[in-house]
Design a protein around this motif. Sequence first.
Motif, short mmCIF file in Angstrom:
data_model
loop_
_atom_site.label_atom_id
_atom_site.label_comp_id
_atom_site.label_asym_id
_atom_site.label_seq_id
_atom_site.Cartn_x
_atom_site.Cartn_y
_atom_site.Cartn_z
N VAL A 158 0.84 -1.20 0.00
CA VAL A 158 0.00 0.00 0.00
C VAL A 158 0.87 1.25 0.00
O VAL A 158 0.64 2.20 -0.77
CB VAL A 158 -0.94 0.02 1.23
CG1 VAL A 158 -1.76 1.31 1.27
CG2 VAL A 158 -1.87 -1.19 1.20
N LYS A 202 -6.15 -2.29 -6.15
CA LYS A 202 -7.34 -3.13 -5.98
C LYS A 202 -7.15 -4.25 -4.96
O LYS A 202 -8.13 -4.87 -4.55
CB LYS A 202 -7.73 -3.74 -7.33
CG LYS A 202 -7.97 -2.71 -8.44
CD LYS A 202 -9.13 -1.79 -8.08
CE LYS A 202 -9.41 -0.81 -9.20
NZ LYS A 202 -10.48 0.15 -8.86
N ASN A 203 -5.90 -4.56 -4.60
CA ASN A 203 -5.67 -5.68 -3.68
C ASN A 203 -6.32 -5.40 -2.32
O ASN A 203 -6.52 -4.24 -1.92
CB ASN A 203 -4.18 -5.92 -3.48
CG ASN A 203 -3.51 -6.42 -4.75
OD1 ASN A 203 -4.19 -6.83 -5.70
ND2 ASN A 203 -2.18 -6.37 -4.78
N ASN A 204 -6.61 -6.45 -1.58
CA ASN A 204 -7.24 -6.27 -0.26
C ASN A 204 -6.78 -7.37 0.71
O ASN A 204 -7.58 -8.02 1.36
CB ASN A 204 -8.76 -6.26 -0.38
CG ASN A 204 -9.41 -5.63 0.85
OD1 ASN A 204 -8.79 -4.84 1.54
ND2 ASN A 204 -10.64 -5.99 1.13
N LYS A 205 -5.48 -7.54 0.79
CA LYS A 205 -4.93 -8.51 1.73
C LYS A 205 -5.11 -8.00 3.16
O LYS A 205 -5.22 -6.79 3.40
CB LYS A 205 -3.45 -8.74 1.45
CG LYS A 205 -3.13 -9.32 0.09
CD LYS A 205 -1.62 -9.42 -0.08
CE LYS A 205 -1.25 -9.87 -1.48
NZ LYS A 205 0.23 -9.87 -1.69
N LYS A 206 -5.07 -8.92 4.10
CA LYS A 206 -5.14 -8.54 5.51
C LYS A 206 -3.77 -8.06 5.97
O LYS A 206 -2.77 -8.76 5.79
CB LYS A 206 -5.59 -9.73 6.36
CG LYS A 206 -7.01 -10.19 6.08
CD LYS A 206 -7.36 -11.41 6.92
CE LYS A 206 -8.77 -11.90 6.62
NZ LYS A 206 -9.11 -13.11 7.42
N SER A 234 -4.73 -9.05 11.63
CA SER A 234 -5.95 -9.85 11.81
C SER A 234 -5.93 -10.61 13.12
O SER A 234 -4.86 -10.93 13.67
CB SER A 234 -6.12 -10.83 10.64
OG SER A 234 -5.04 -11.75 10.59
N SER A 245 -7.53 -4.42 6.61
CA SER A 245 -7.02 -4.80 5.29
C SER A 245 -6.30 -3.66 4.60
O SER A 245 -6.25 -2.52 5.08
CB SER A 245 -8.19 -5.26 4.41
OG SER A 245 -9.01 -4.15 4.09
N GLN A 246 -5.75 -3.99 3.42
CA GLN A 246 -5.08 -2.97 2.61
C GLN A 246 -6.03 -1.84 2.23
O GLN A 246 -5.65 -0.66 2.25
CB GLN A 246 -4.50 -3.63 1.35
CG GLN A 246 -3.33 -4.56 1.63
CD GLN A 246 -2.86 -5.27 0.38
OE1 GLN A 246 -3.68 -5.78 -0.39
NE2 GLN A 246 -1.54 -5.32 0.17
N GLN A 247 -7.27 -2.18 1.91
CA GLN A 247 -8.25 -1.14 1.57
C GLN A 247 -8.60 -0.28 2.78
O GLN A 247 -8.88 0.91 2.64
CB GLN A 247 -9.51 -1.77 0.96
CG GLN A 247 -9.29 -2.39 -0.41
CD GLN A 247 -8.82 -1.37 -1.44
OE1 GLN A 247 -9.30 -0.24 -1.49
NE2 GLN A 247 -7.85 -1.78 -2.27
N ASP A 248 -8.58 -0.88 3.96
CA ASP A 248 -8.82 -0.10 5.18
C ASP A 248 -7.71 0.93 5.37
O ASP A 248 -7.98 2.10 5.69
CB ASP A 248 -8.87 -1.02 6.41
CG ASP A 248 -10.09 -1.92 6.42
OD1 ASP A 248 -11.14 -1.49 5.92
OD2 ASP A 248 -9.98 -3.06 6.91
N ARG A 255 -8.00 3.71 2.79
CA ARG A 255 -9.10 4.63 3.11
C ARG A 255 -8.68 5.61 4.22
O ARG A 255 -8.97 6.80 4.14
CB ARG A 255 -10.33 3.84 3.55
CG ARG A 255 -11.54 4.71 3.85
CD ARG A 255 -12.75 3.90 4.25
NE ARG A 255 -12.52 3.13 5.47
CZ ARG A 255 -12.32 1.82 5.51
NH1 ARG A 255 -12.33 1.10 4.38
NH2 ARG A 255 -12.13 1.19 6.64
#
Length: 613
Positions: free
Chosen positions: A351, A369-373, A376, A383-386, A389
């Motif tokens: 990221v 677009k990836n969304n690995k943890k 956790s 996640s990557q998207q978290d 954001r």
Amino acid sequence: MKSYLFSSLLLTSIFSLGQDSFIIVNEDSISTKEFKTAYHNNIEMEGIDKAVDTYINFKLLQQEAEKTKVDTTAAFARIYTQSIQPERDKYLYNEEVKNKLVNEIWTNLQTDRKVEIFALGVANPFDLEAKKERSLLAKDLFQQVCKNQPATQRVIEFRKTLPENKVWLRPMKSSAEIERVVYKTPVGACSDIQNSENGFFFVKVLEERPSTGIIGLDFIFNPDKTKLQQASEELKNDAKWEDVVSKYNISKANTGYINKPRWDVDIPTEFLNEIKNLEEGAITEPFEAKDGYYIIKFYKQEKFDNKDNWTDWIENNIPQSSYSMDYVQYVENHANNVVEVIEDPSAQSEVIQALGKDFFSKDKEIEFKNNKKIWSTDEMSFSQQDLLREIKLSKQFLGKDTNFDEFLAYSLPKYKTQFKLNNYITHLEKYESDFAEASDLLKQAIKVNHLIEYEIYDKAVHDSIGLQKYLNDHIEDYTWPTRYALEIYRYKNPEDAKVLTKMLKRKKSSEEILKYFEGKKDDKGALAVVLTRGNFAIDGADTPKNFNPKKKIQSLTYRNGPSIVRLISKLESRPKTIEEASRQLKEAYKSYYYEETLKNLKKNATISLPSTL
């Protein structure tokens, strides 16, 4: 073996595990040791036999409640969330932290401190150039204020922008960060320069005085001495304080003080000198302060003289103050220690690389677009998207001069701590065994209460056939005694009593009597004669004192006042109907229905008790 005989009760053979024996209710069991610990209070108050019966009853109801699946409903979730909060708060508002805060605040409440605060904010804490410039200015300002060094030109220009900021402080009036520095700094001295999240600050402690406590006052201000003298004369002539304030006061500063003692008011020393010998409610003569003339109305003063009297007040005010951050810090540290996360550093790096060091300085679309943890646990993940954001959100508030590395060094640990904190709070029962036990007991209690209220009591209330049978079987408890239908005329004026008596002896109706007296009222507008009708037992608590059932008309005392009573008829004793028995009957039948339900549950249960308890 101790024998508990229920109708058709199946008692199974007793078994033990090692030296420990068990109480078994269907599929549930509890060791005698655990039982005596859990039901210690019941055993002390009721004795062992009654305590065992209480446990059996609860277990049977609990097992029956499980069948209702009420714990899957929104109502259950709402009740549980509200009811568990006090238990949850024990972990969010640590007792040791609370006691430490109370002691610190109480100690500092003993004195008020007049201070000058020099704050140099930094709009963007990750703009290294701006932060460096602010740091140098803070050092120059400190040298001029605290070391009596000549002011540099930029200090002179900066001080022109500063409003006068000499204020009296005490705990919980401003930020805990500033107040702690204030109370650690000797009177007459400056603190060191403090590096905070929002910039730099230092304080100079000017004066100290014994705490003024909580003072309630209101004042009238006017720069014209003559006007204040006129106001004083009007007050002495019994003019209303509020009217005089409205007429002569030209300051808005006292809005809302009226009759509301304010503990956090920055009360000038001149005011304190004027009110120190006043009684509550007294009004001063006009006096001069540095900016004009004042009249004070003094309401109340409460000194911080006994810690026990103020502990609850301090505890209740901490959550609304910045001192509450000590609670947050404690829970964050605890969560960091107890919550174990699985980390994927490479996912985080992906990221950061996608954003690039010029993320803040340039406007560009991030195609990721990836969304690995990244972090956790068994229950949650970040996640990557978290992460993407959160960083994008920060960009909305930070400028183009944000240093990317500095931002990450500060923010990534914060994100991780917040993730652990959310995990800890959301799944508290996983990390705190005592909370898990309390939570489980509460859920059981809610389910059992729901069973009793809606599966037992509600059915009882709607069981009209059973309710009628119960009434017939207990009719002696639901029978009207001999009663007397009475008209009770209450009055105040003896002359009205004479008229009343004559009208009653002439057999005038109640309508005629009330119509005659309806125009007669006392000075306060109360009716001259008030009528009460009802059916009264000879020994009823509300029956007029010394009532004689053989007299048609009699003067008696009713509700501690004089009255004239007319006997209308005698009502012979008779059984009550369901409607007449109403609430008393339904409550009794609910209890009966509950006991019958327990009997039926015991009748079909498998219960084993140890030979000795």
